[in-house]
Design a protein around this motif. Structure first.
Motif, PDB file in Angstrom:
ATOM      1  N   SER A 134       0.829  -1.210   0.000  1.00  0.00           N
ATOM      2  CA  SER A 134       0.000   0.000   0.000  1.00  0.00           C
ATOM      3  C   SER A 134       0.869   1.269   0.000  1.00  0.00           C
ATOM      4  CB  SER A 134      -1.007  -0.014   1.143  1.00  0.00           C
ATOM      5  OG  SER A 134      -0.375   0.348   2.345  1.00  0.00           O
ATOM      6  N   LEU A 135       2.059   1.201   0.604  1.00  0.00           N
ATOM      7  CA  LEU A 135       2.932   2.381   0.603  1.00  0.00           C
ATOM      8  C   LEU A 135       3.520   2.653  -0.782  1.00  0.00           C
ATOM      9  CD1 LEU A 135       4.874   2.053   3.998  1.00  0.00           C
ATOM     10  CD2 LEU A 135       2.980   3.584   3.450  1.00  0.00           C
ATOM     11  N   ARG A 136       3.681   1.602  -1.570  1.00  0.00           N
ATOM     12  CA  ARG A 136       4.236   1.797  -2.914  1.00  0.00           C
ATOM     13  C   ARG A 136       3.263   2.530  -3.839  1.00  0.00           C
ATOM     14  NH1 ARG A 136       6.081  -4.294  -4.416  1.00  0.00           N
ATOM     15  NH2 ARG A 136       8.172  -4.316  -3.480  1.00  0.00           N
ATOM     16  N   ARG A 137       1.988   2.303  -3.624  1.00  0.00           N
ATOM     17  CA  ARG A 137       0.966   2.793  -4.558  1.00  0.00           C
ATOM     18  C   ARG A 137       0.930   4.324  -4.589  1.00  0.00           C
ATOM     19  NH1 ARG A 137      -3.476   0.084  -2.162  1.00  0.00           N
ATOM     20  NH2 ARG A 137      -2.352  -1.885  -2.315  1.00  0.00           N
ATOM     21  N   SER A 138       0.970   4.885  -5.778  1.00  0.00           N
ATOM     22  CA  SER A 138       0.913   6.353  -5.869  1.00  0.00           C
ATOM     23  C   SER A 138      -0.041   6.757  -6.981  1.00  0.00           C
ATOM     24  CB  SER A 138       2.299   6.925  -6.131  1.00  0.00           C
ATOM     25  OG  SER A 138       2.540   7.038  -7.507  1.00  0.00           O
ATOM     26  N   ASN A 139      -0.361   8.024  -7.038  1.00  0.00           N
ATOM     27  CA  ASN A 139      -1.249   8.545  -8.086  1.00  0.00           C
ATOM     28  C   ASN A 139      -0.466   9.036  -9.298  1.00  0.00           C
ATOM     29  OD1 ASN A 139      -3.661   8.119  -6.749  1.00  0.00           O
ATOM     30  ND2 ASN A 139      -3.549  10.074  -5.662  1.00  0.00           N
ATOM     31  N   SER A 140       0.853   8.902  -9.257  1.00  0.00           N
ATOM     32  CA  SER A 140       1.637   9.388 -10.387  1.00  0.00           C
ATOM     33  C   SER A 140       2.043   8.201 -11.258  1.00  0.00           C
ATOM     34  CB  SER A 140       2.867  10.129  -9.870  1.00  0.00           C
ATOM     35  OG  SER A 140       3.743   9.205  -9.290  1.00  0.00           O
ATOM     36  N   SER A 141       2.889   8.460 -12.237  1.00  0.00           N
ATOM     37  CA  SER A 141       3.252   7.407 -13.179  1.00  0.00           C
ATOM     38  C   SER A 141       4.217   6.395 -12.567  1.00  0.00           C
ATOM     39  CB  SER A 141       3.869   8.028 -14.426  1.00  0.00           C
ATOM     40  OG  SER A 141       4.917   8.885 -14.030  1.00  0.00           O
ATOM     41  N   LEU A 142       4.892   6.766 -11.478  1.00  0.00           N
ATOM     42  CA  LEU A 142       5.834   5.862 -10.823  1.00  0.00           C
ATOM     43  C   LEU A 142       5.330   5.477  -9.442  1.00  0.00           C
ATOM     44  CD1 LEU A 142       9.420   7.351 -11.419  1.00  0.00           C
ATOM     45  CD2 LEU A 142       8.472   5.252 -12.368  1.00  0.00           C
ATOM     46  N   ASP A 143       5.631   4.236  -9.038  1.00  0.00           N
ATOM     47  CA  ASP A 143       5.431   3.829  -7.649  1.00  0.00           C
ATOM     48  C   ASP A 143       6.325   4.670  -6.738  1.00  0.00           C
ATOM     49  OD1 ASP A 143       3.734   1.740  -8.131  1.00  0.00           O
ATOM     50  OD2 ASP A 143       5.067   0.198  -7.307  1.00  0.00           O
ATOM     51  N   TYR A 144       5.966   4.738  -5.458  1.00  0.00           N
ATOM     52  CA  TYR A 144       6.915   5.307  -4.492  1.00  0.00           C
ATOM     53  C   TYR A 144       8.129   4.393  -4.374  1.00  0.00           C
ATOM     54  CZ  TYR A 144       3.596   8.844  -2.934  1.00  0.00           C
ATOM     55  OH  TYR A 144       2.746   9.918  -2.882  1.00  0.00           O
ATOM     56  N   PHE A 145       9.325   4.990  -4.239  1.00  0.00           N
ATOM     57  CA  PHE A 145      10.578   4.238  -4.092  1.00  0.00           C
ATOM     58  C   PHE A 145      10.955   4.031  -2.613  1.00  0.00           C
ATOM     59  CE2 PHE A 145      12.885   5.595  -8.312  1.00  0.00           C
ATOM     60  CZ  PHE A 145      11.891   4.980  -9.041  1.00  0.00           C
ATOM     61  N   PHE A 146      10.638   5.054  -1.802  1.00  0.00           N
ATOM     62  CA  PHE A 146      11.077   5.058  -0.399  1.00  0.00           C
ATOM     63  C   PHE A 146       9.884   5.446   0.481  1.00  0.00           C
ATOM     64  CE2 PHE A 146      14.447   7.013  -3.119  1.00  0.00           C
ATOM     65  CZ  PHE A 146      15.309   5.925  -3.156  1.00  0.00           C
ATOM     66  N   ALA A 147      10.009   5.169   1.782  1.00  0.00           N
ATOM     67  CA  ALA A 147       8.963   5.597   2.714  1.00  0.00           C
ATOM     68  C   ALA A 147       9.578   5.992   4.042  1.00  0.00           C
ATOM     69  CB  ALA A 147       7.944   4.484   2.927  1.00  0.00           C
ATOM     70  N   ARG A 148       8.886   6.840   4.774  1.00  0.00           N
ATOM     71  CA  ARG A 148       9.251   7.238   6.122  1.00  0.00           C
ATOM     72  C   ARG A 148       7.958   7.515   6.871  1.00  0.00           C
ATOM     73  NH1 ARG A 148       8.974  13.009   5.548  1.00  0.00           N
ATOM     74  NH2 ARG A 148       9.918  13.424   7.547  1.00  0.00           N
ATOM     75  N   LYS A 149       7.924   7.487   8.169  1.00  0.00           N
ATOM     76  CA  LYS A 149       8.966   7.165   9.108  1.00  0.00           C
ATOM     77  C   LYS A 149       8.658   5.829   9.763  1.00  0.00           C
ATOM     78  CE  LYS A 149      10.435  11.448  11.212  1.00  0.00           C
ATOM     79  NZ  LYS A 149      10.212  12.407  12.303  1.00  0.00           N
TER      80      LYS A 149
END
Ligand SMILES: *[C@@H]1O[C@H](CO)[C@@H](O)[C@H](O)[C@H]1NC(C)=O
Ligand SMILES: *[C@@H]1O[C@H](CO)[C@@H](O)[C@H](O)[C@H]1NC(C)=O
Length: 347
Positions: free
Chosen positions: A312-327
């Motif tokens: 679920s943290l990877r999912r994004s509304n842009s063309s790329l998935d999220y690469f990193f997460a915090r915190k």
């Protein structure tokens, strides 16, 4: 006897009250002048570093062109920390087997406790000369520019620059991130940086150094905000270290400390002025602001870590998935390590 002790008593009461009064009135300024301000000496130090980096880059460019060979492009990971590097074991797994494709640079606040950990690490991280950093001050901008300049100087094959904090974790494998960043020709590398203009707090942030203090260099309509965490293409990293005009304003101390997050404004404002089309306008670092406390986002603890959370943290509304997460809390390292190979680095 009576009158003289009363006098002494009143006098000392008066003195302590005045002392309290002055401490109370002056304390923000005392704090500001100690660690939050950029001294002229530090500023000159940085200027000479940025100049050397800019010059080396143009010399190296000519050399690379004349050699007419294409070494594999690298990602410079810029770690900014004022404590330790709790997630180092996870990052070690992330980097494993990709020695030729990355460099790691660390700006560790002089008060932090990082170094002993890394001596035995497989990452081969380079500590860059660091200075004190503090929240609500321009010191974080300086630290980030220092990281960029050192990475540019150190290796001309660093073509992307990813800013990482001690609370960040990777959400994908190294290969996934490298392939996605370098899928286009280097003239077309985009920077991944959040650039926002419609935030309700923006007028207060703009006036944090006093009304109209940003003028004439920065007009309100050009003032932007975005997440501190970016992945910059090399041409933008160079733009940032060569920049002088906006810095003249951003290095001023904030009078309104509650509205002072210079690092969230300097980079988005600069890049949106200079090359808005070359930027994604979104960040690749996921953060959860739901239920945030005191300007800090939600911090995931061990019990929240699961394969579902990573997905679920990877999912994004842009063309790329999220690469990193915090915190994440330090306790979440163990459960993250347990799902690293099967979930995080499997993509
Ligand atoms: C974000 O944090 C809130 C708690 O503040 C939590 O309920 C929610 O599940 C989190 N969202 C995600 C996507 O993890
Ligand atoms: C995507 O957009 C929707 C609708 O604007 C929003 O509710 C959601 O939070 C966004 N998701 C992420 C990961 O930003």
């Amino acid at each position: 006897m009576f009158s003289s002790s009363t006098l002494v008593y009143s006098l000392s009461l008066f003195l302590s009250l005045s002392l309290l009064f002055f401490l109370f009135i002056l304390s923000p300024h005392i704090l500001l002048s100690s660690s939050n301000l950029i001294s002229t000496a530090d500023d000159l130090d940085d200027l000479s570093l940025f100049h050397r980096a800019a010059v080396s880059s143009s010399t190296n460019n000519r050399r690379l062109i004349s050699l007419s060979q294409n070494p594999p492009p690298k990602i410079a990971f810029l770690f900014l920390t004022n404590s330790d590097l709790t997630f180092l074991p996870l990052w070690e797994s992330f980097f494993q087997g990709h020695q030729d494709l990355y460099n790691v640079y660390i700006h560790a606040d002089p008060t932090s406790s990082v170094s002993p950990l890394l001596d035995s690490s497989s990452i081969n991280a380079k500590f860059i000369p660091a200075k004190r950093t503090a929240r609500a001050s321009p010191t974080l901008i300086s630290a980030e520019r220092r990281l960029l300049a050192n990475a540019i100087l150190d290796d001309p094959n660093n073509l992307y620059f990813a800013l990482i904090s001690q609370h960040c974790i990777p959400l994908h494998s190294f290969s996934y991130i490298h392939n996605h960043l370098f899928s286009t020709n280097s003239d077309h590398h985009k920077s991944f940086i959040e650039i926002l203009s419609d935030e309700p707090f923006l007028p207060k942030r703009y006036d944090a150094r006093g009304e109209d203090a940003m003028l004439p260099e920065i007009r309100y309509q050009d003032f932007r905000v975005g997440s501190q965490f970016f992945v910059l293409a090399k041409r933008h990293a160079l733009m940032v270290i060569k920049e002088r005009k906006l810095w003249r304003k951003f290095k001023l101390p904030c009078l309104d400390v509650e509205s002072c997050y210079p690092e969230e404004h300097y980079f988005p404002t600069l890049l949106s002025l200079e090359d808005p089309k070359g930027c994604s306008h979104f960040t690749l670092t996921r953060v959860n602001w739901t239920g945030s406390v005191g300007g800090h986002p939600h911090t995931y603890d061990a019990s929240e870590v699961s394969p579902q959370l990573i997905h679920s943290l990877r999912r994004s509304n842009s063309s790329l998935d999220y690469f990193f997460a915090r915190k994440f809390t330090p306790e979440s390292l163990q459960p993250l390590m347990e799902i690293a190979d099967a979930v995080i680095f499997r993509d």
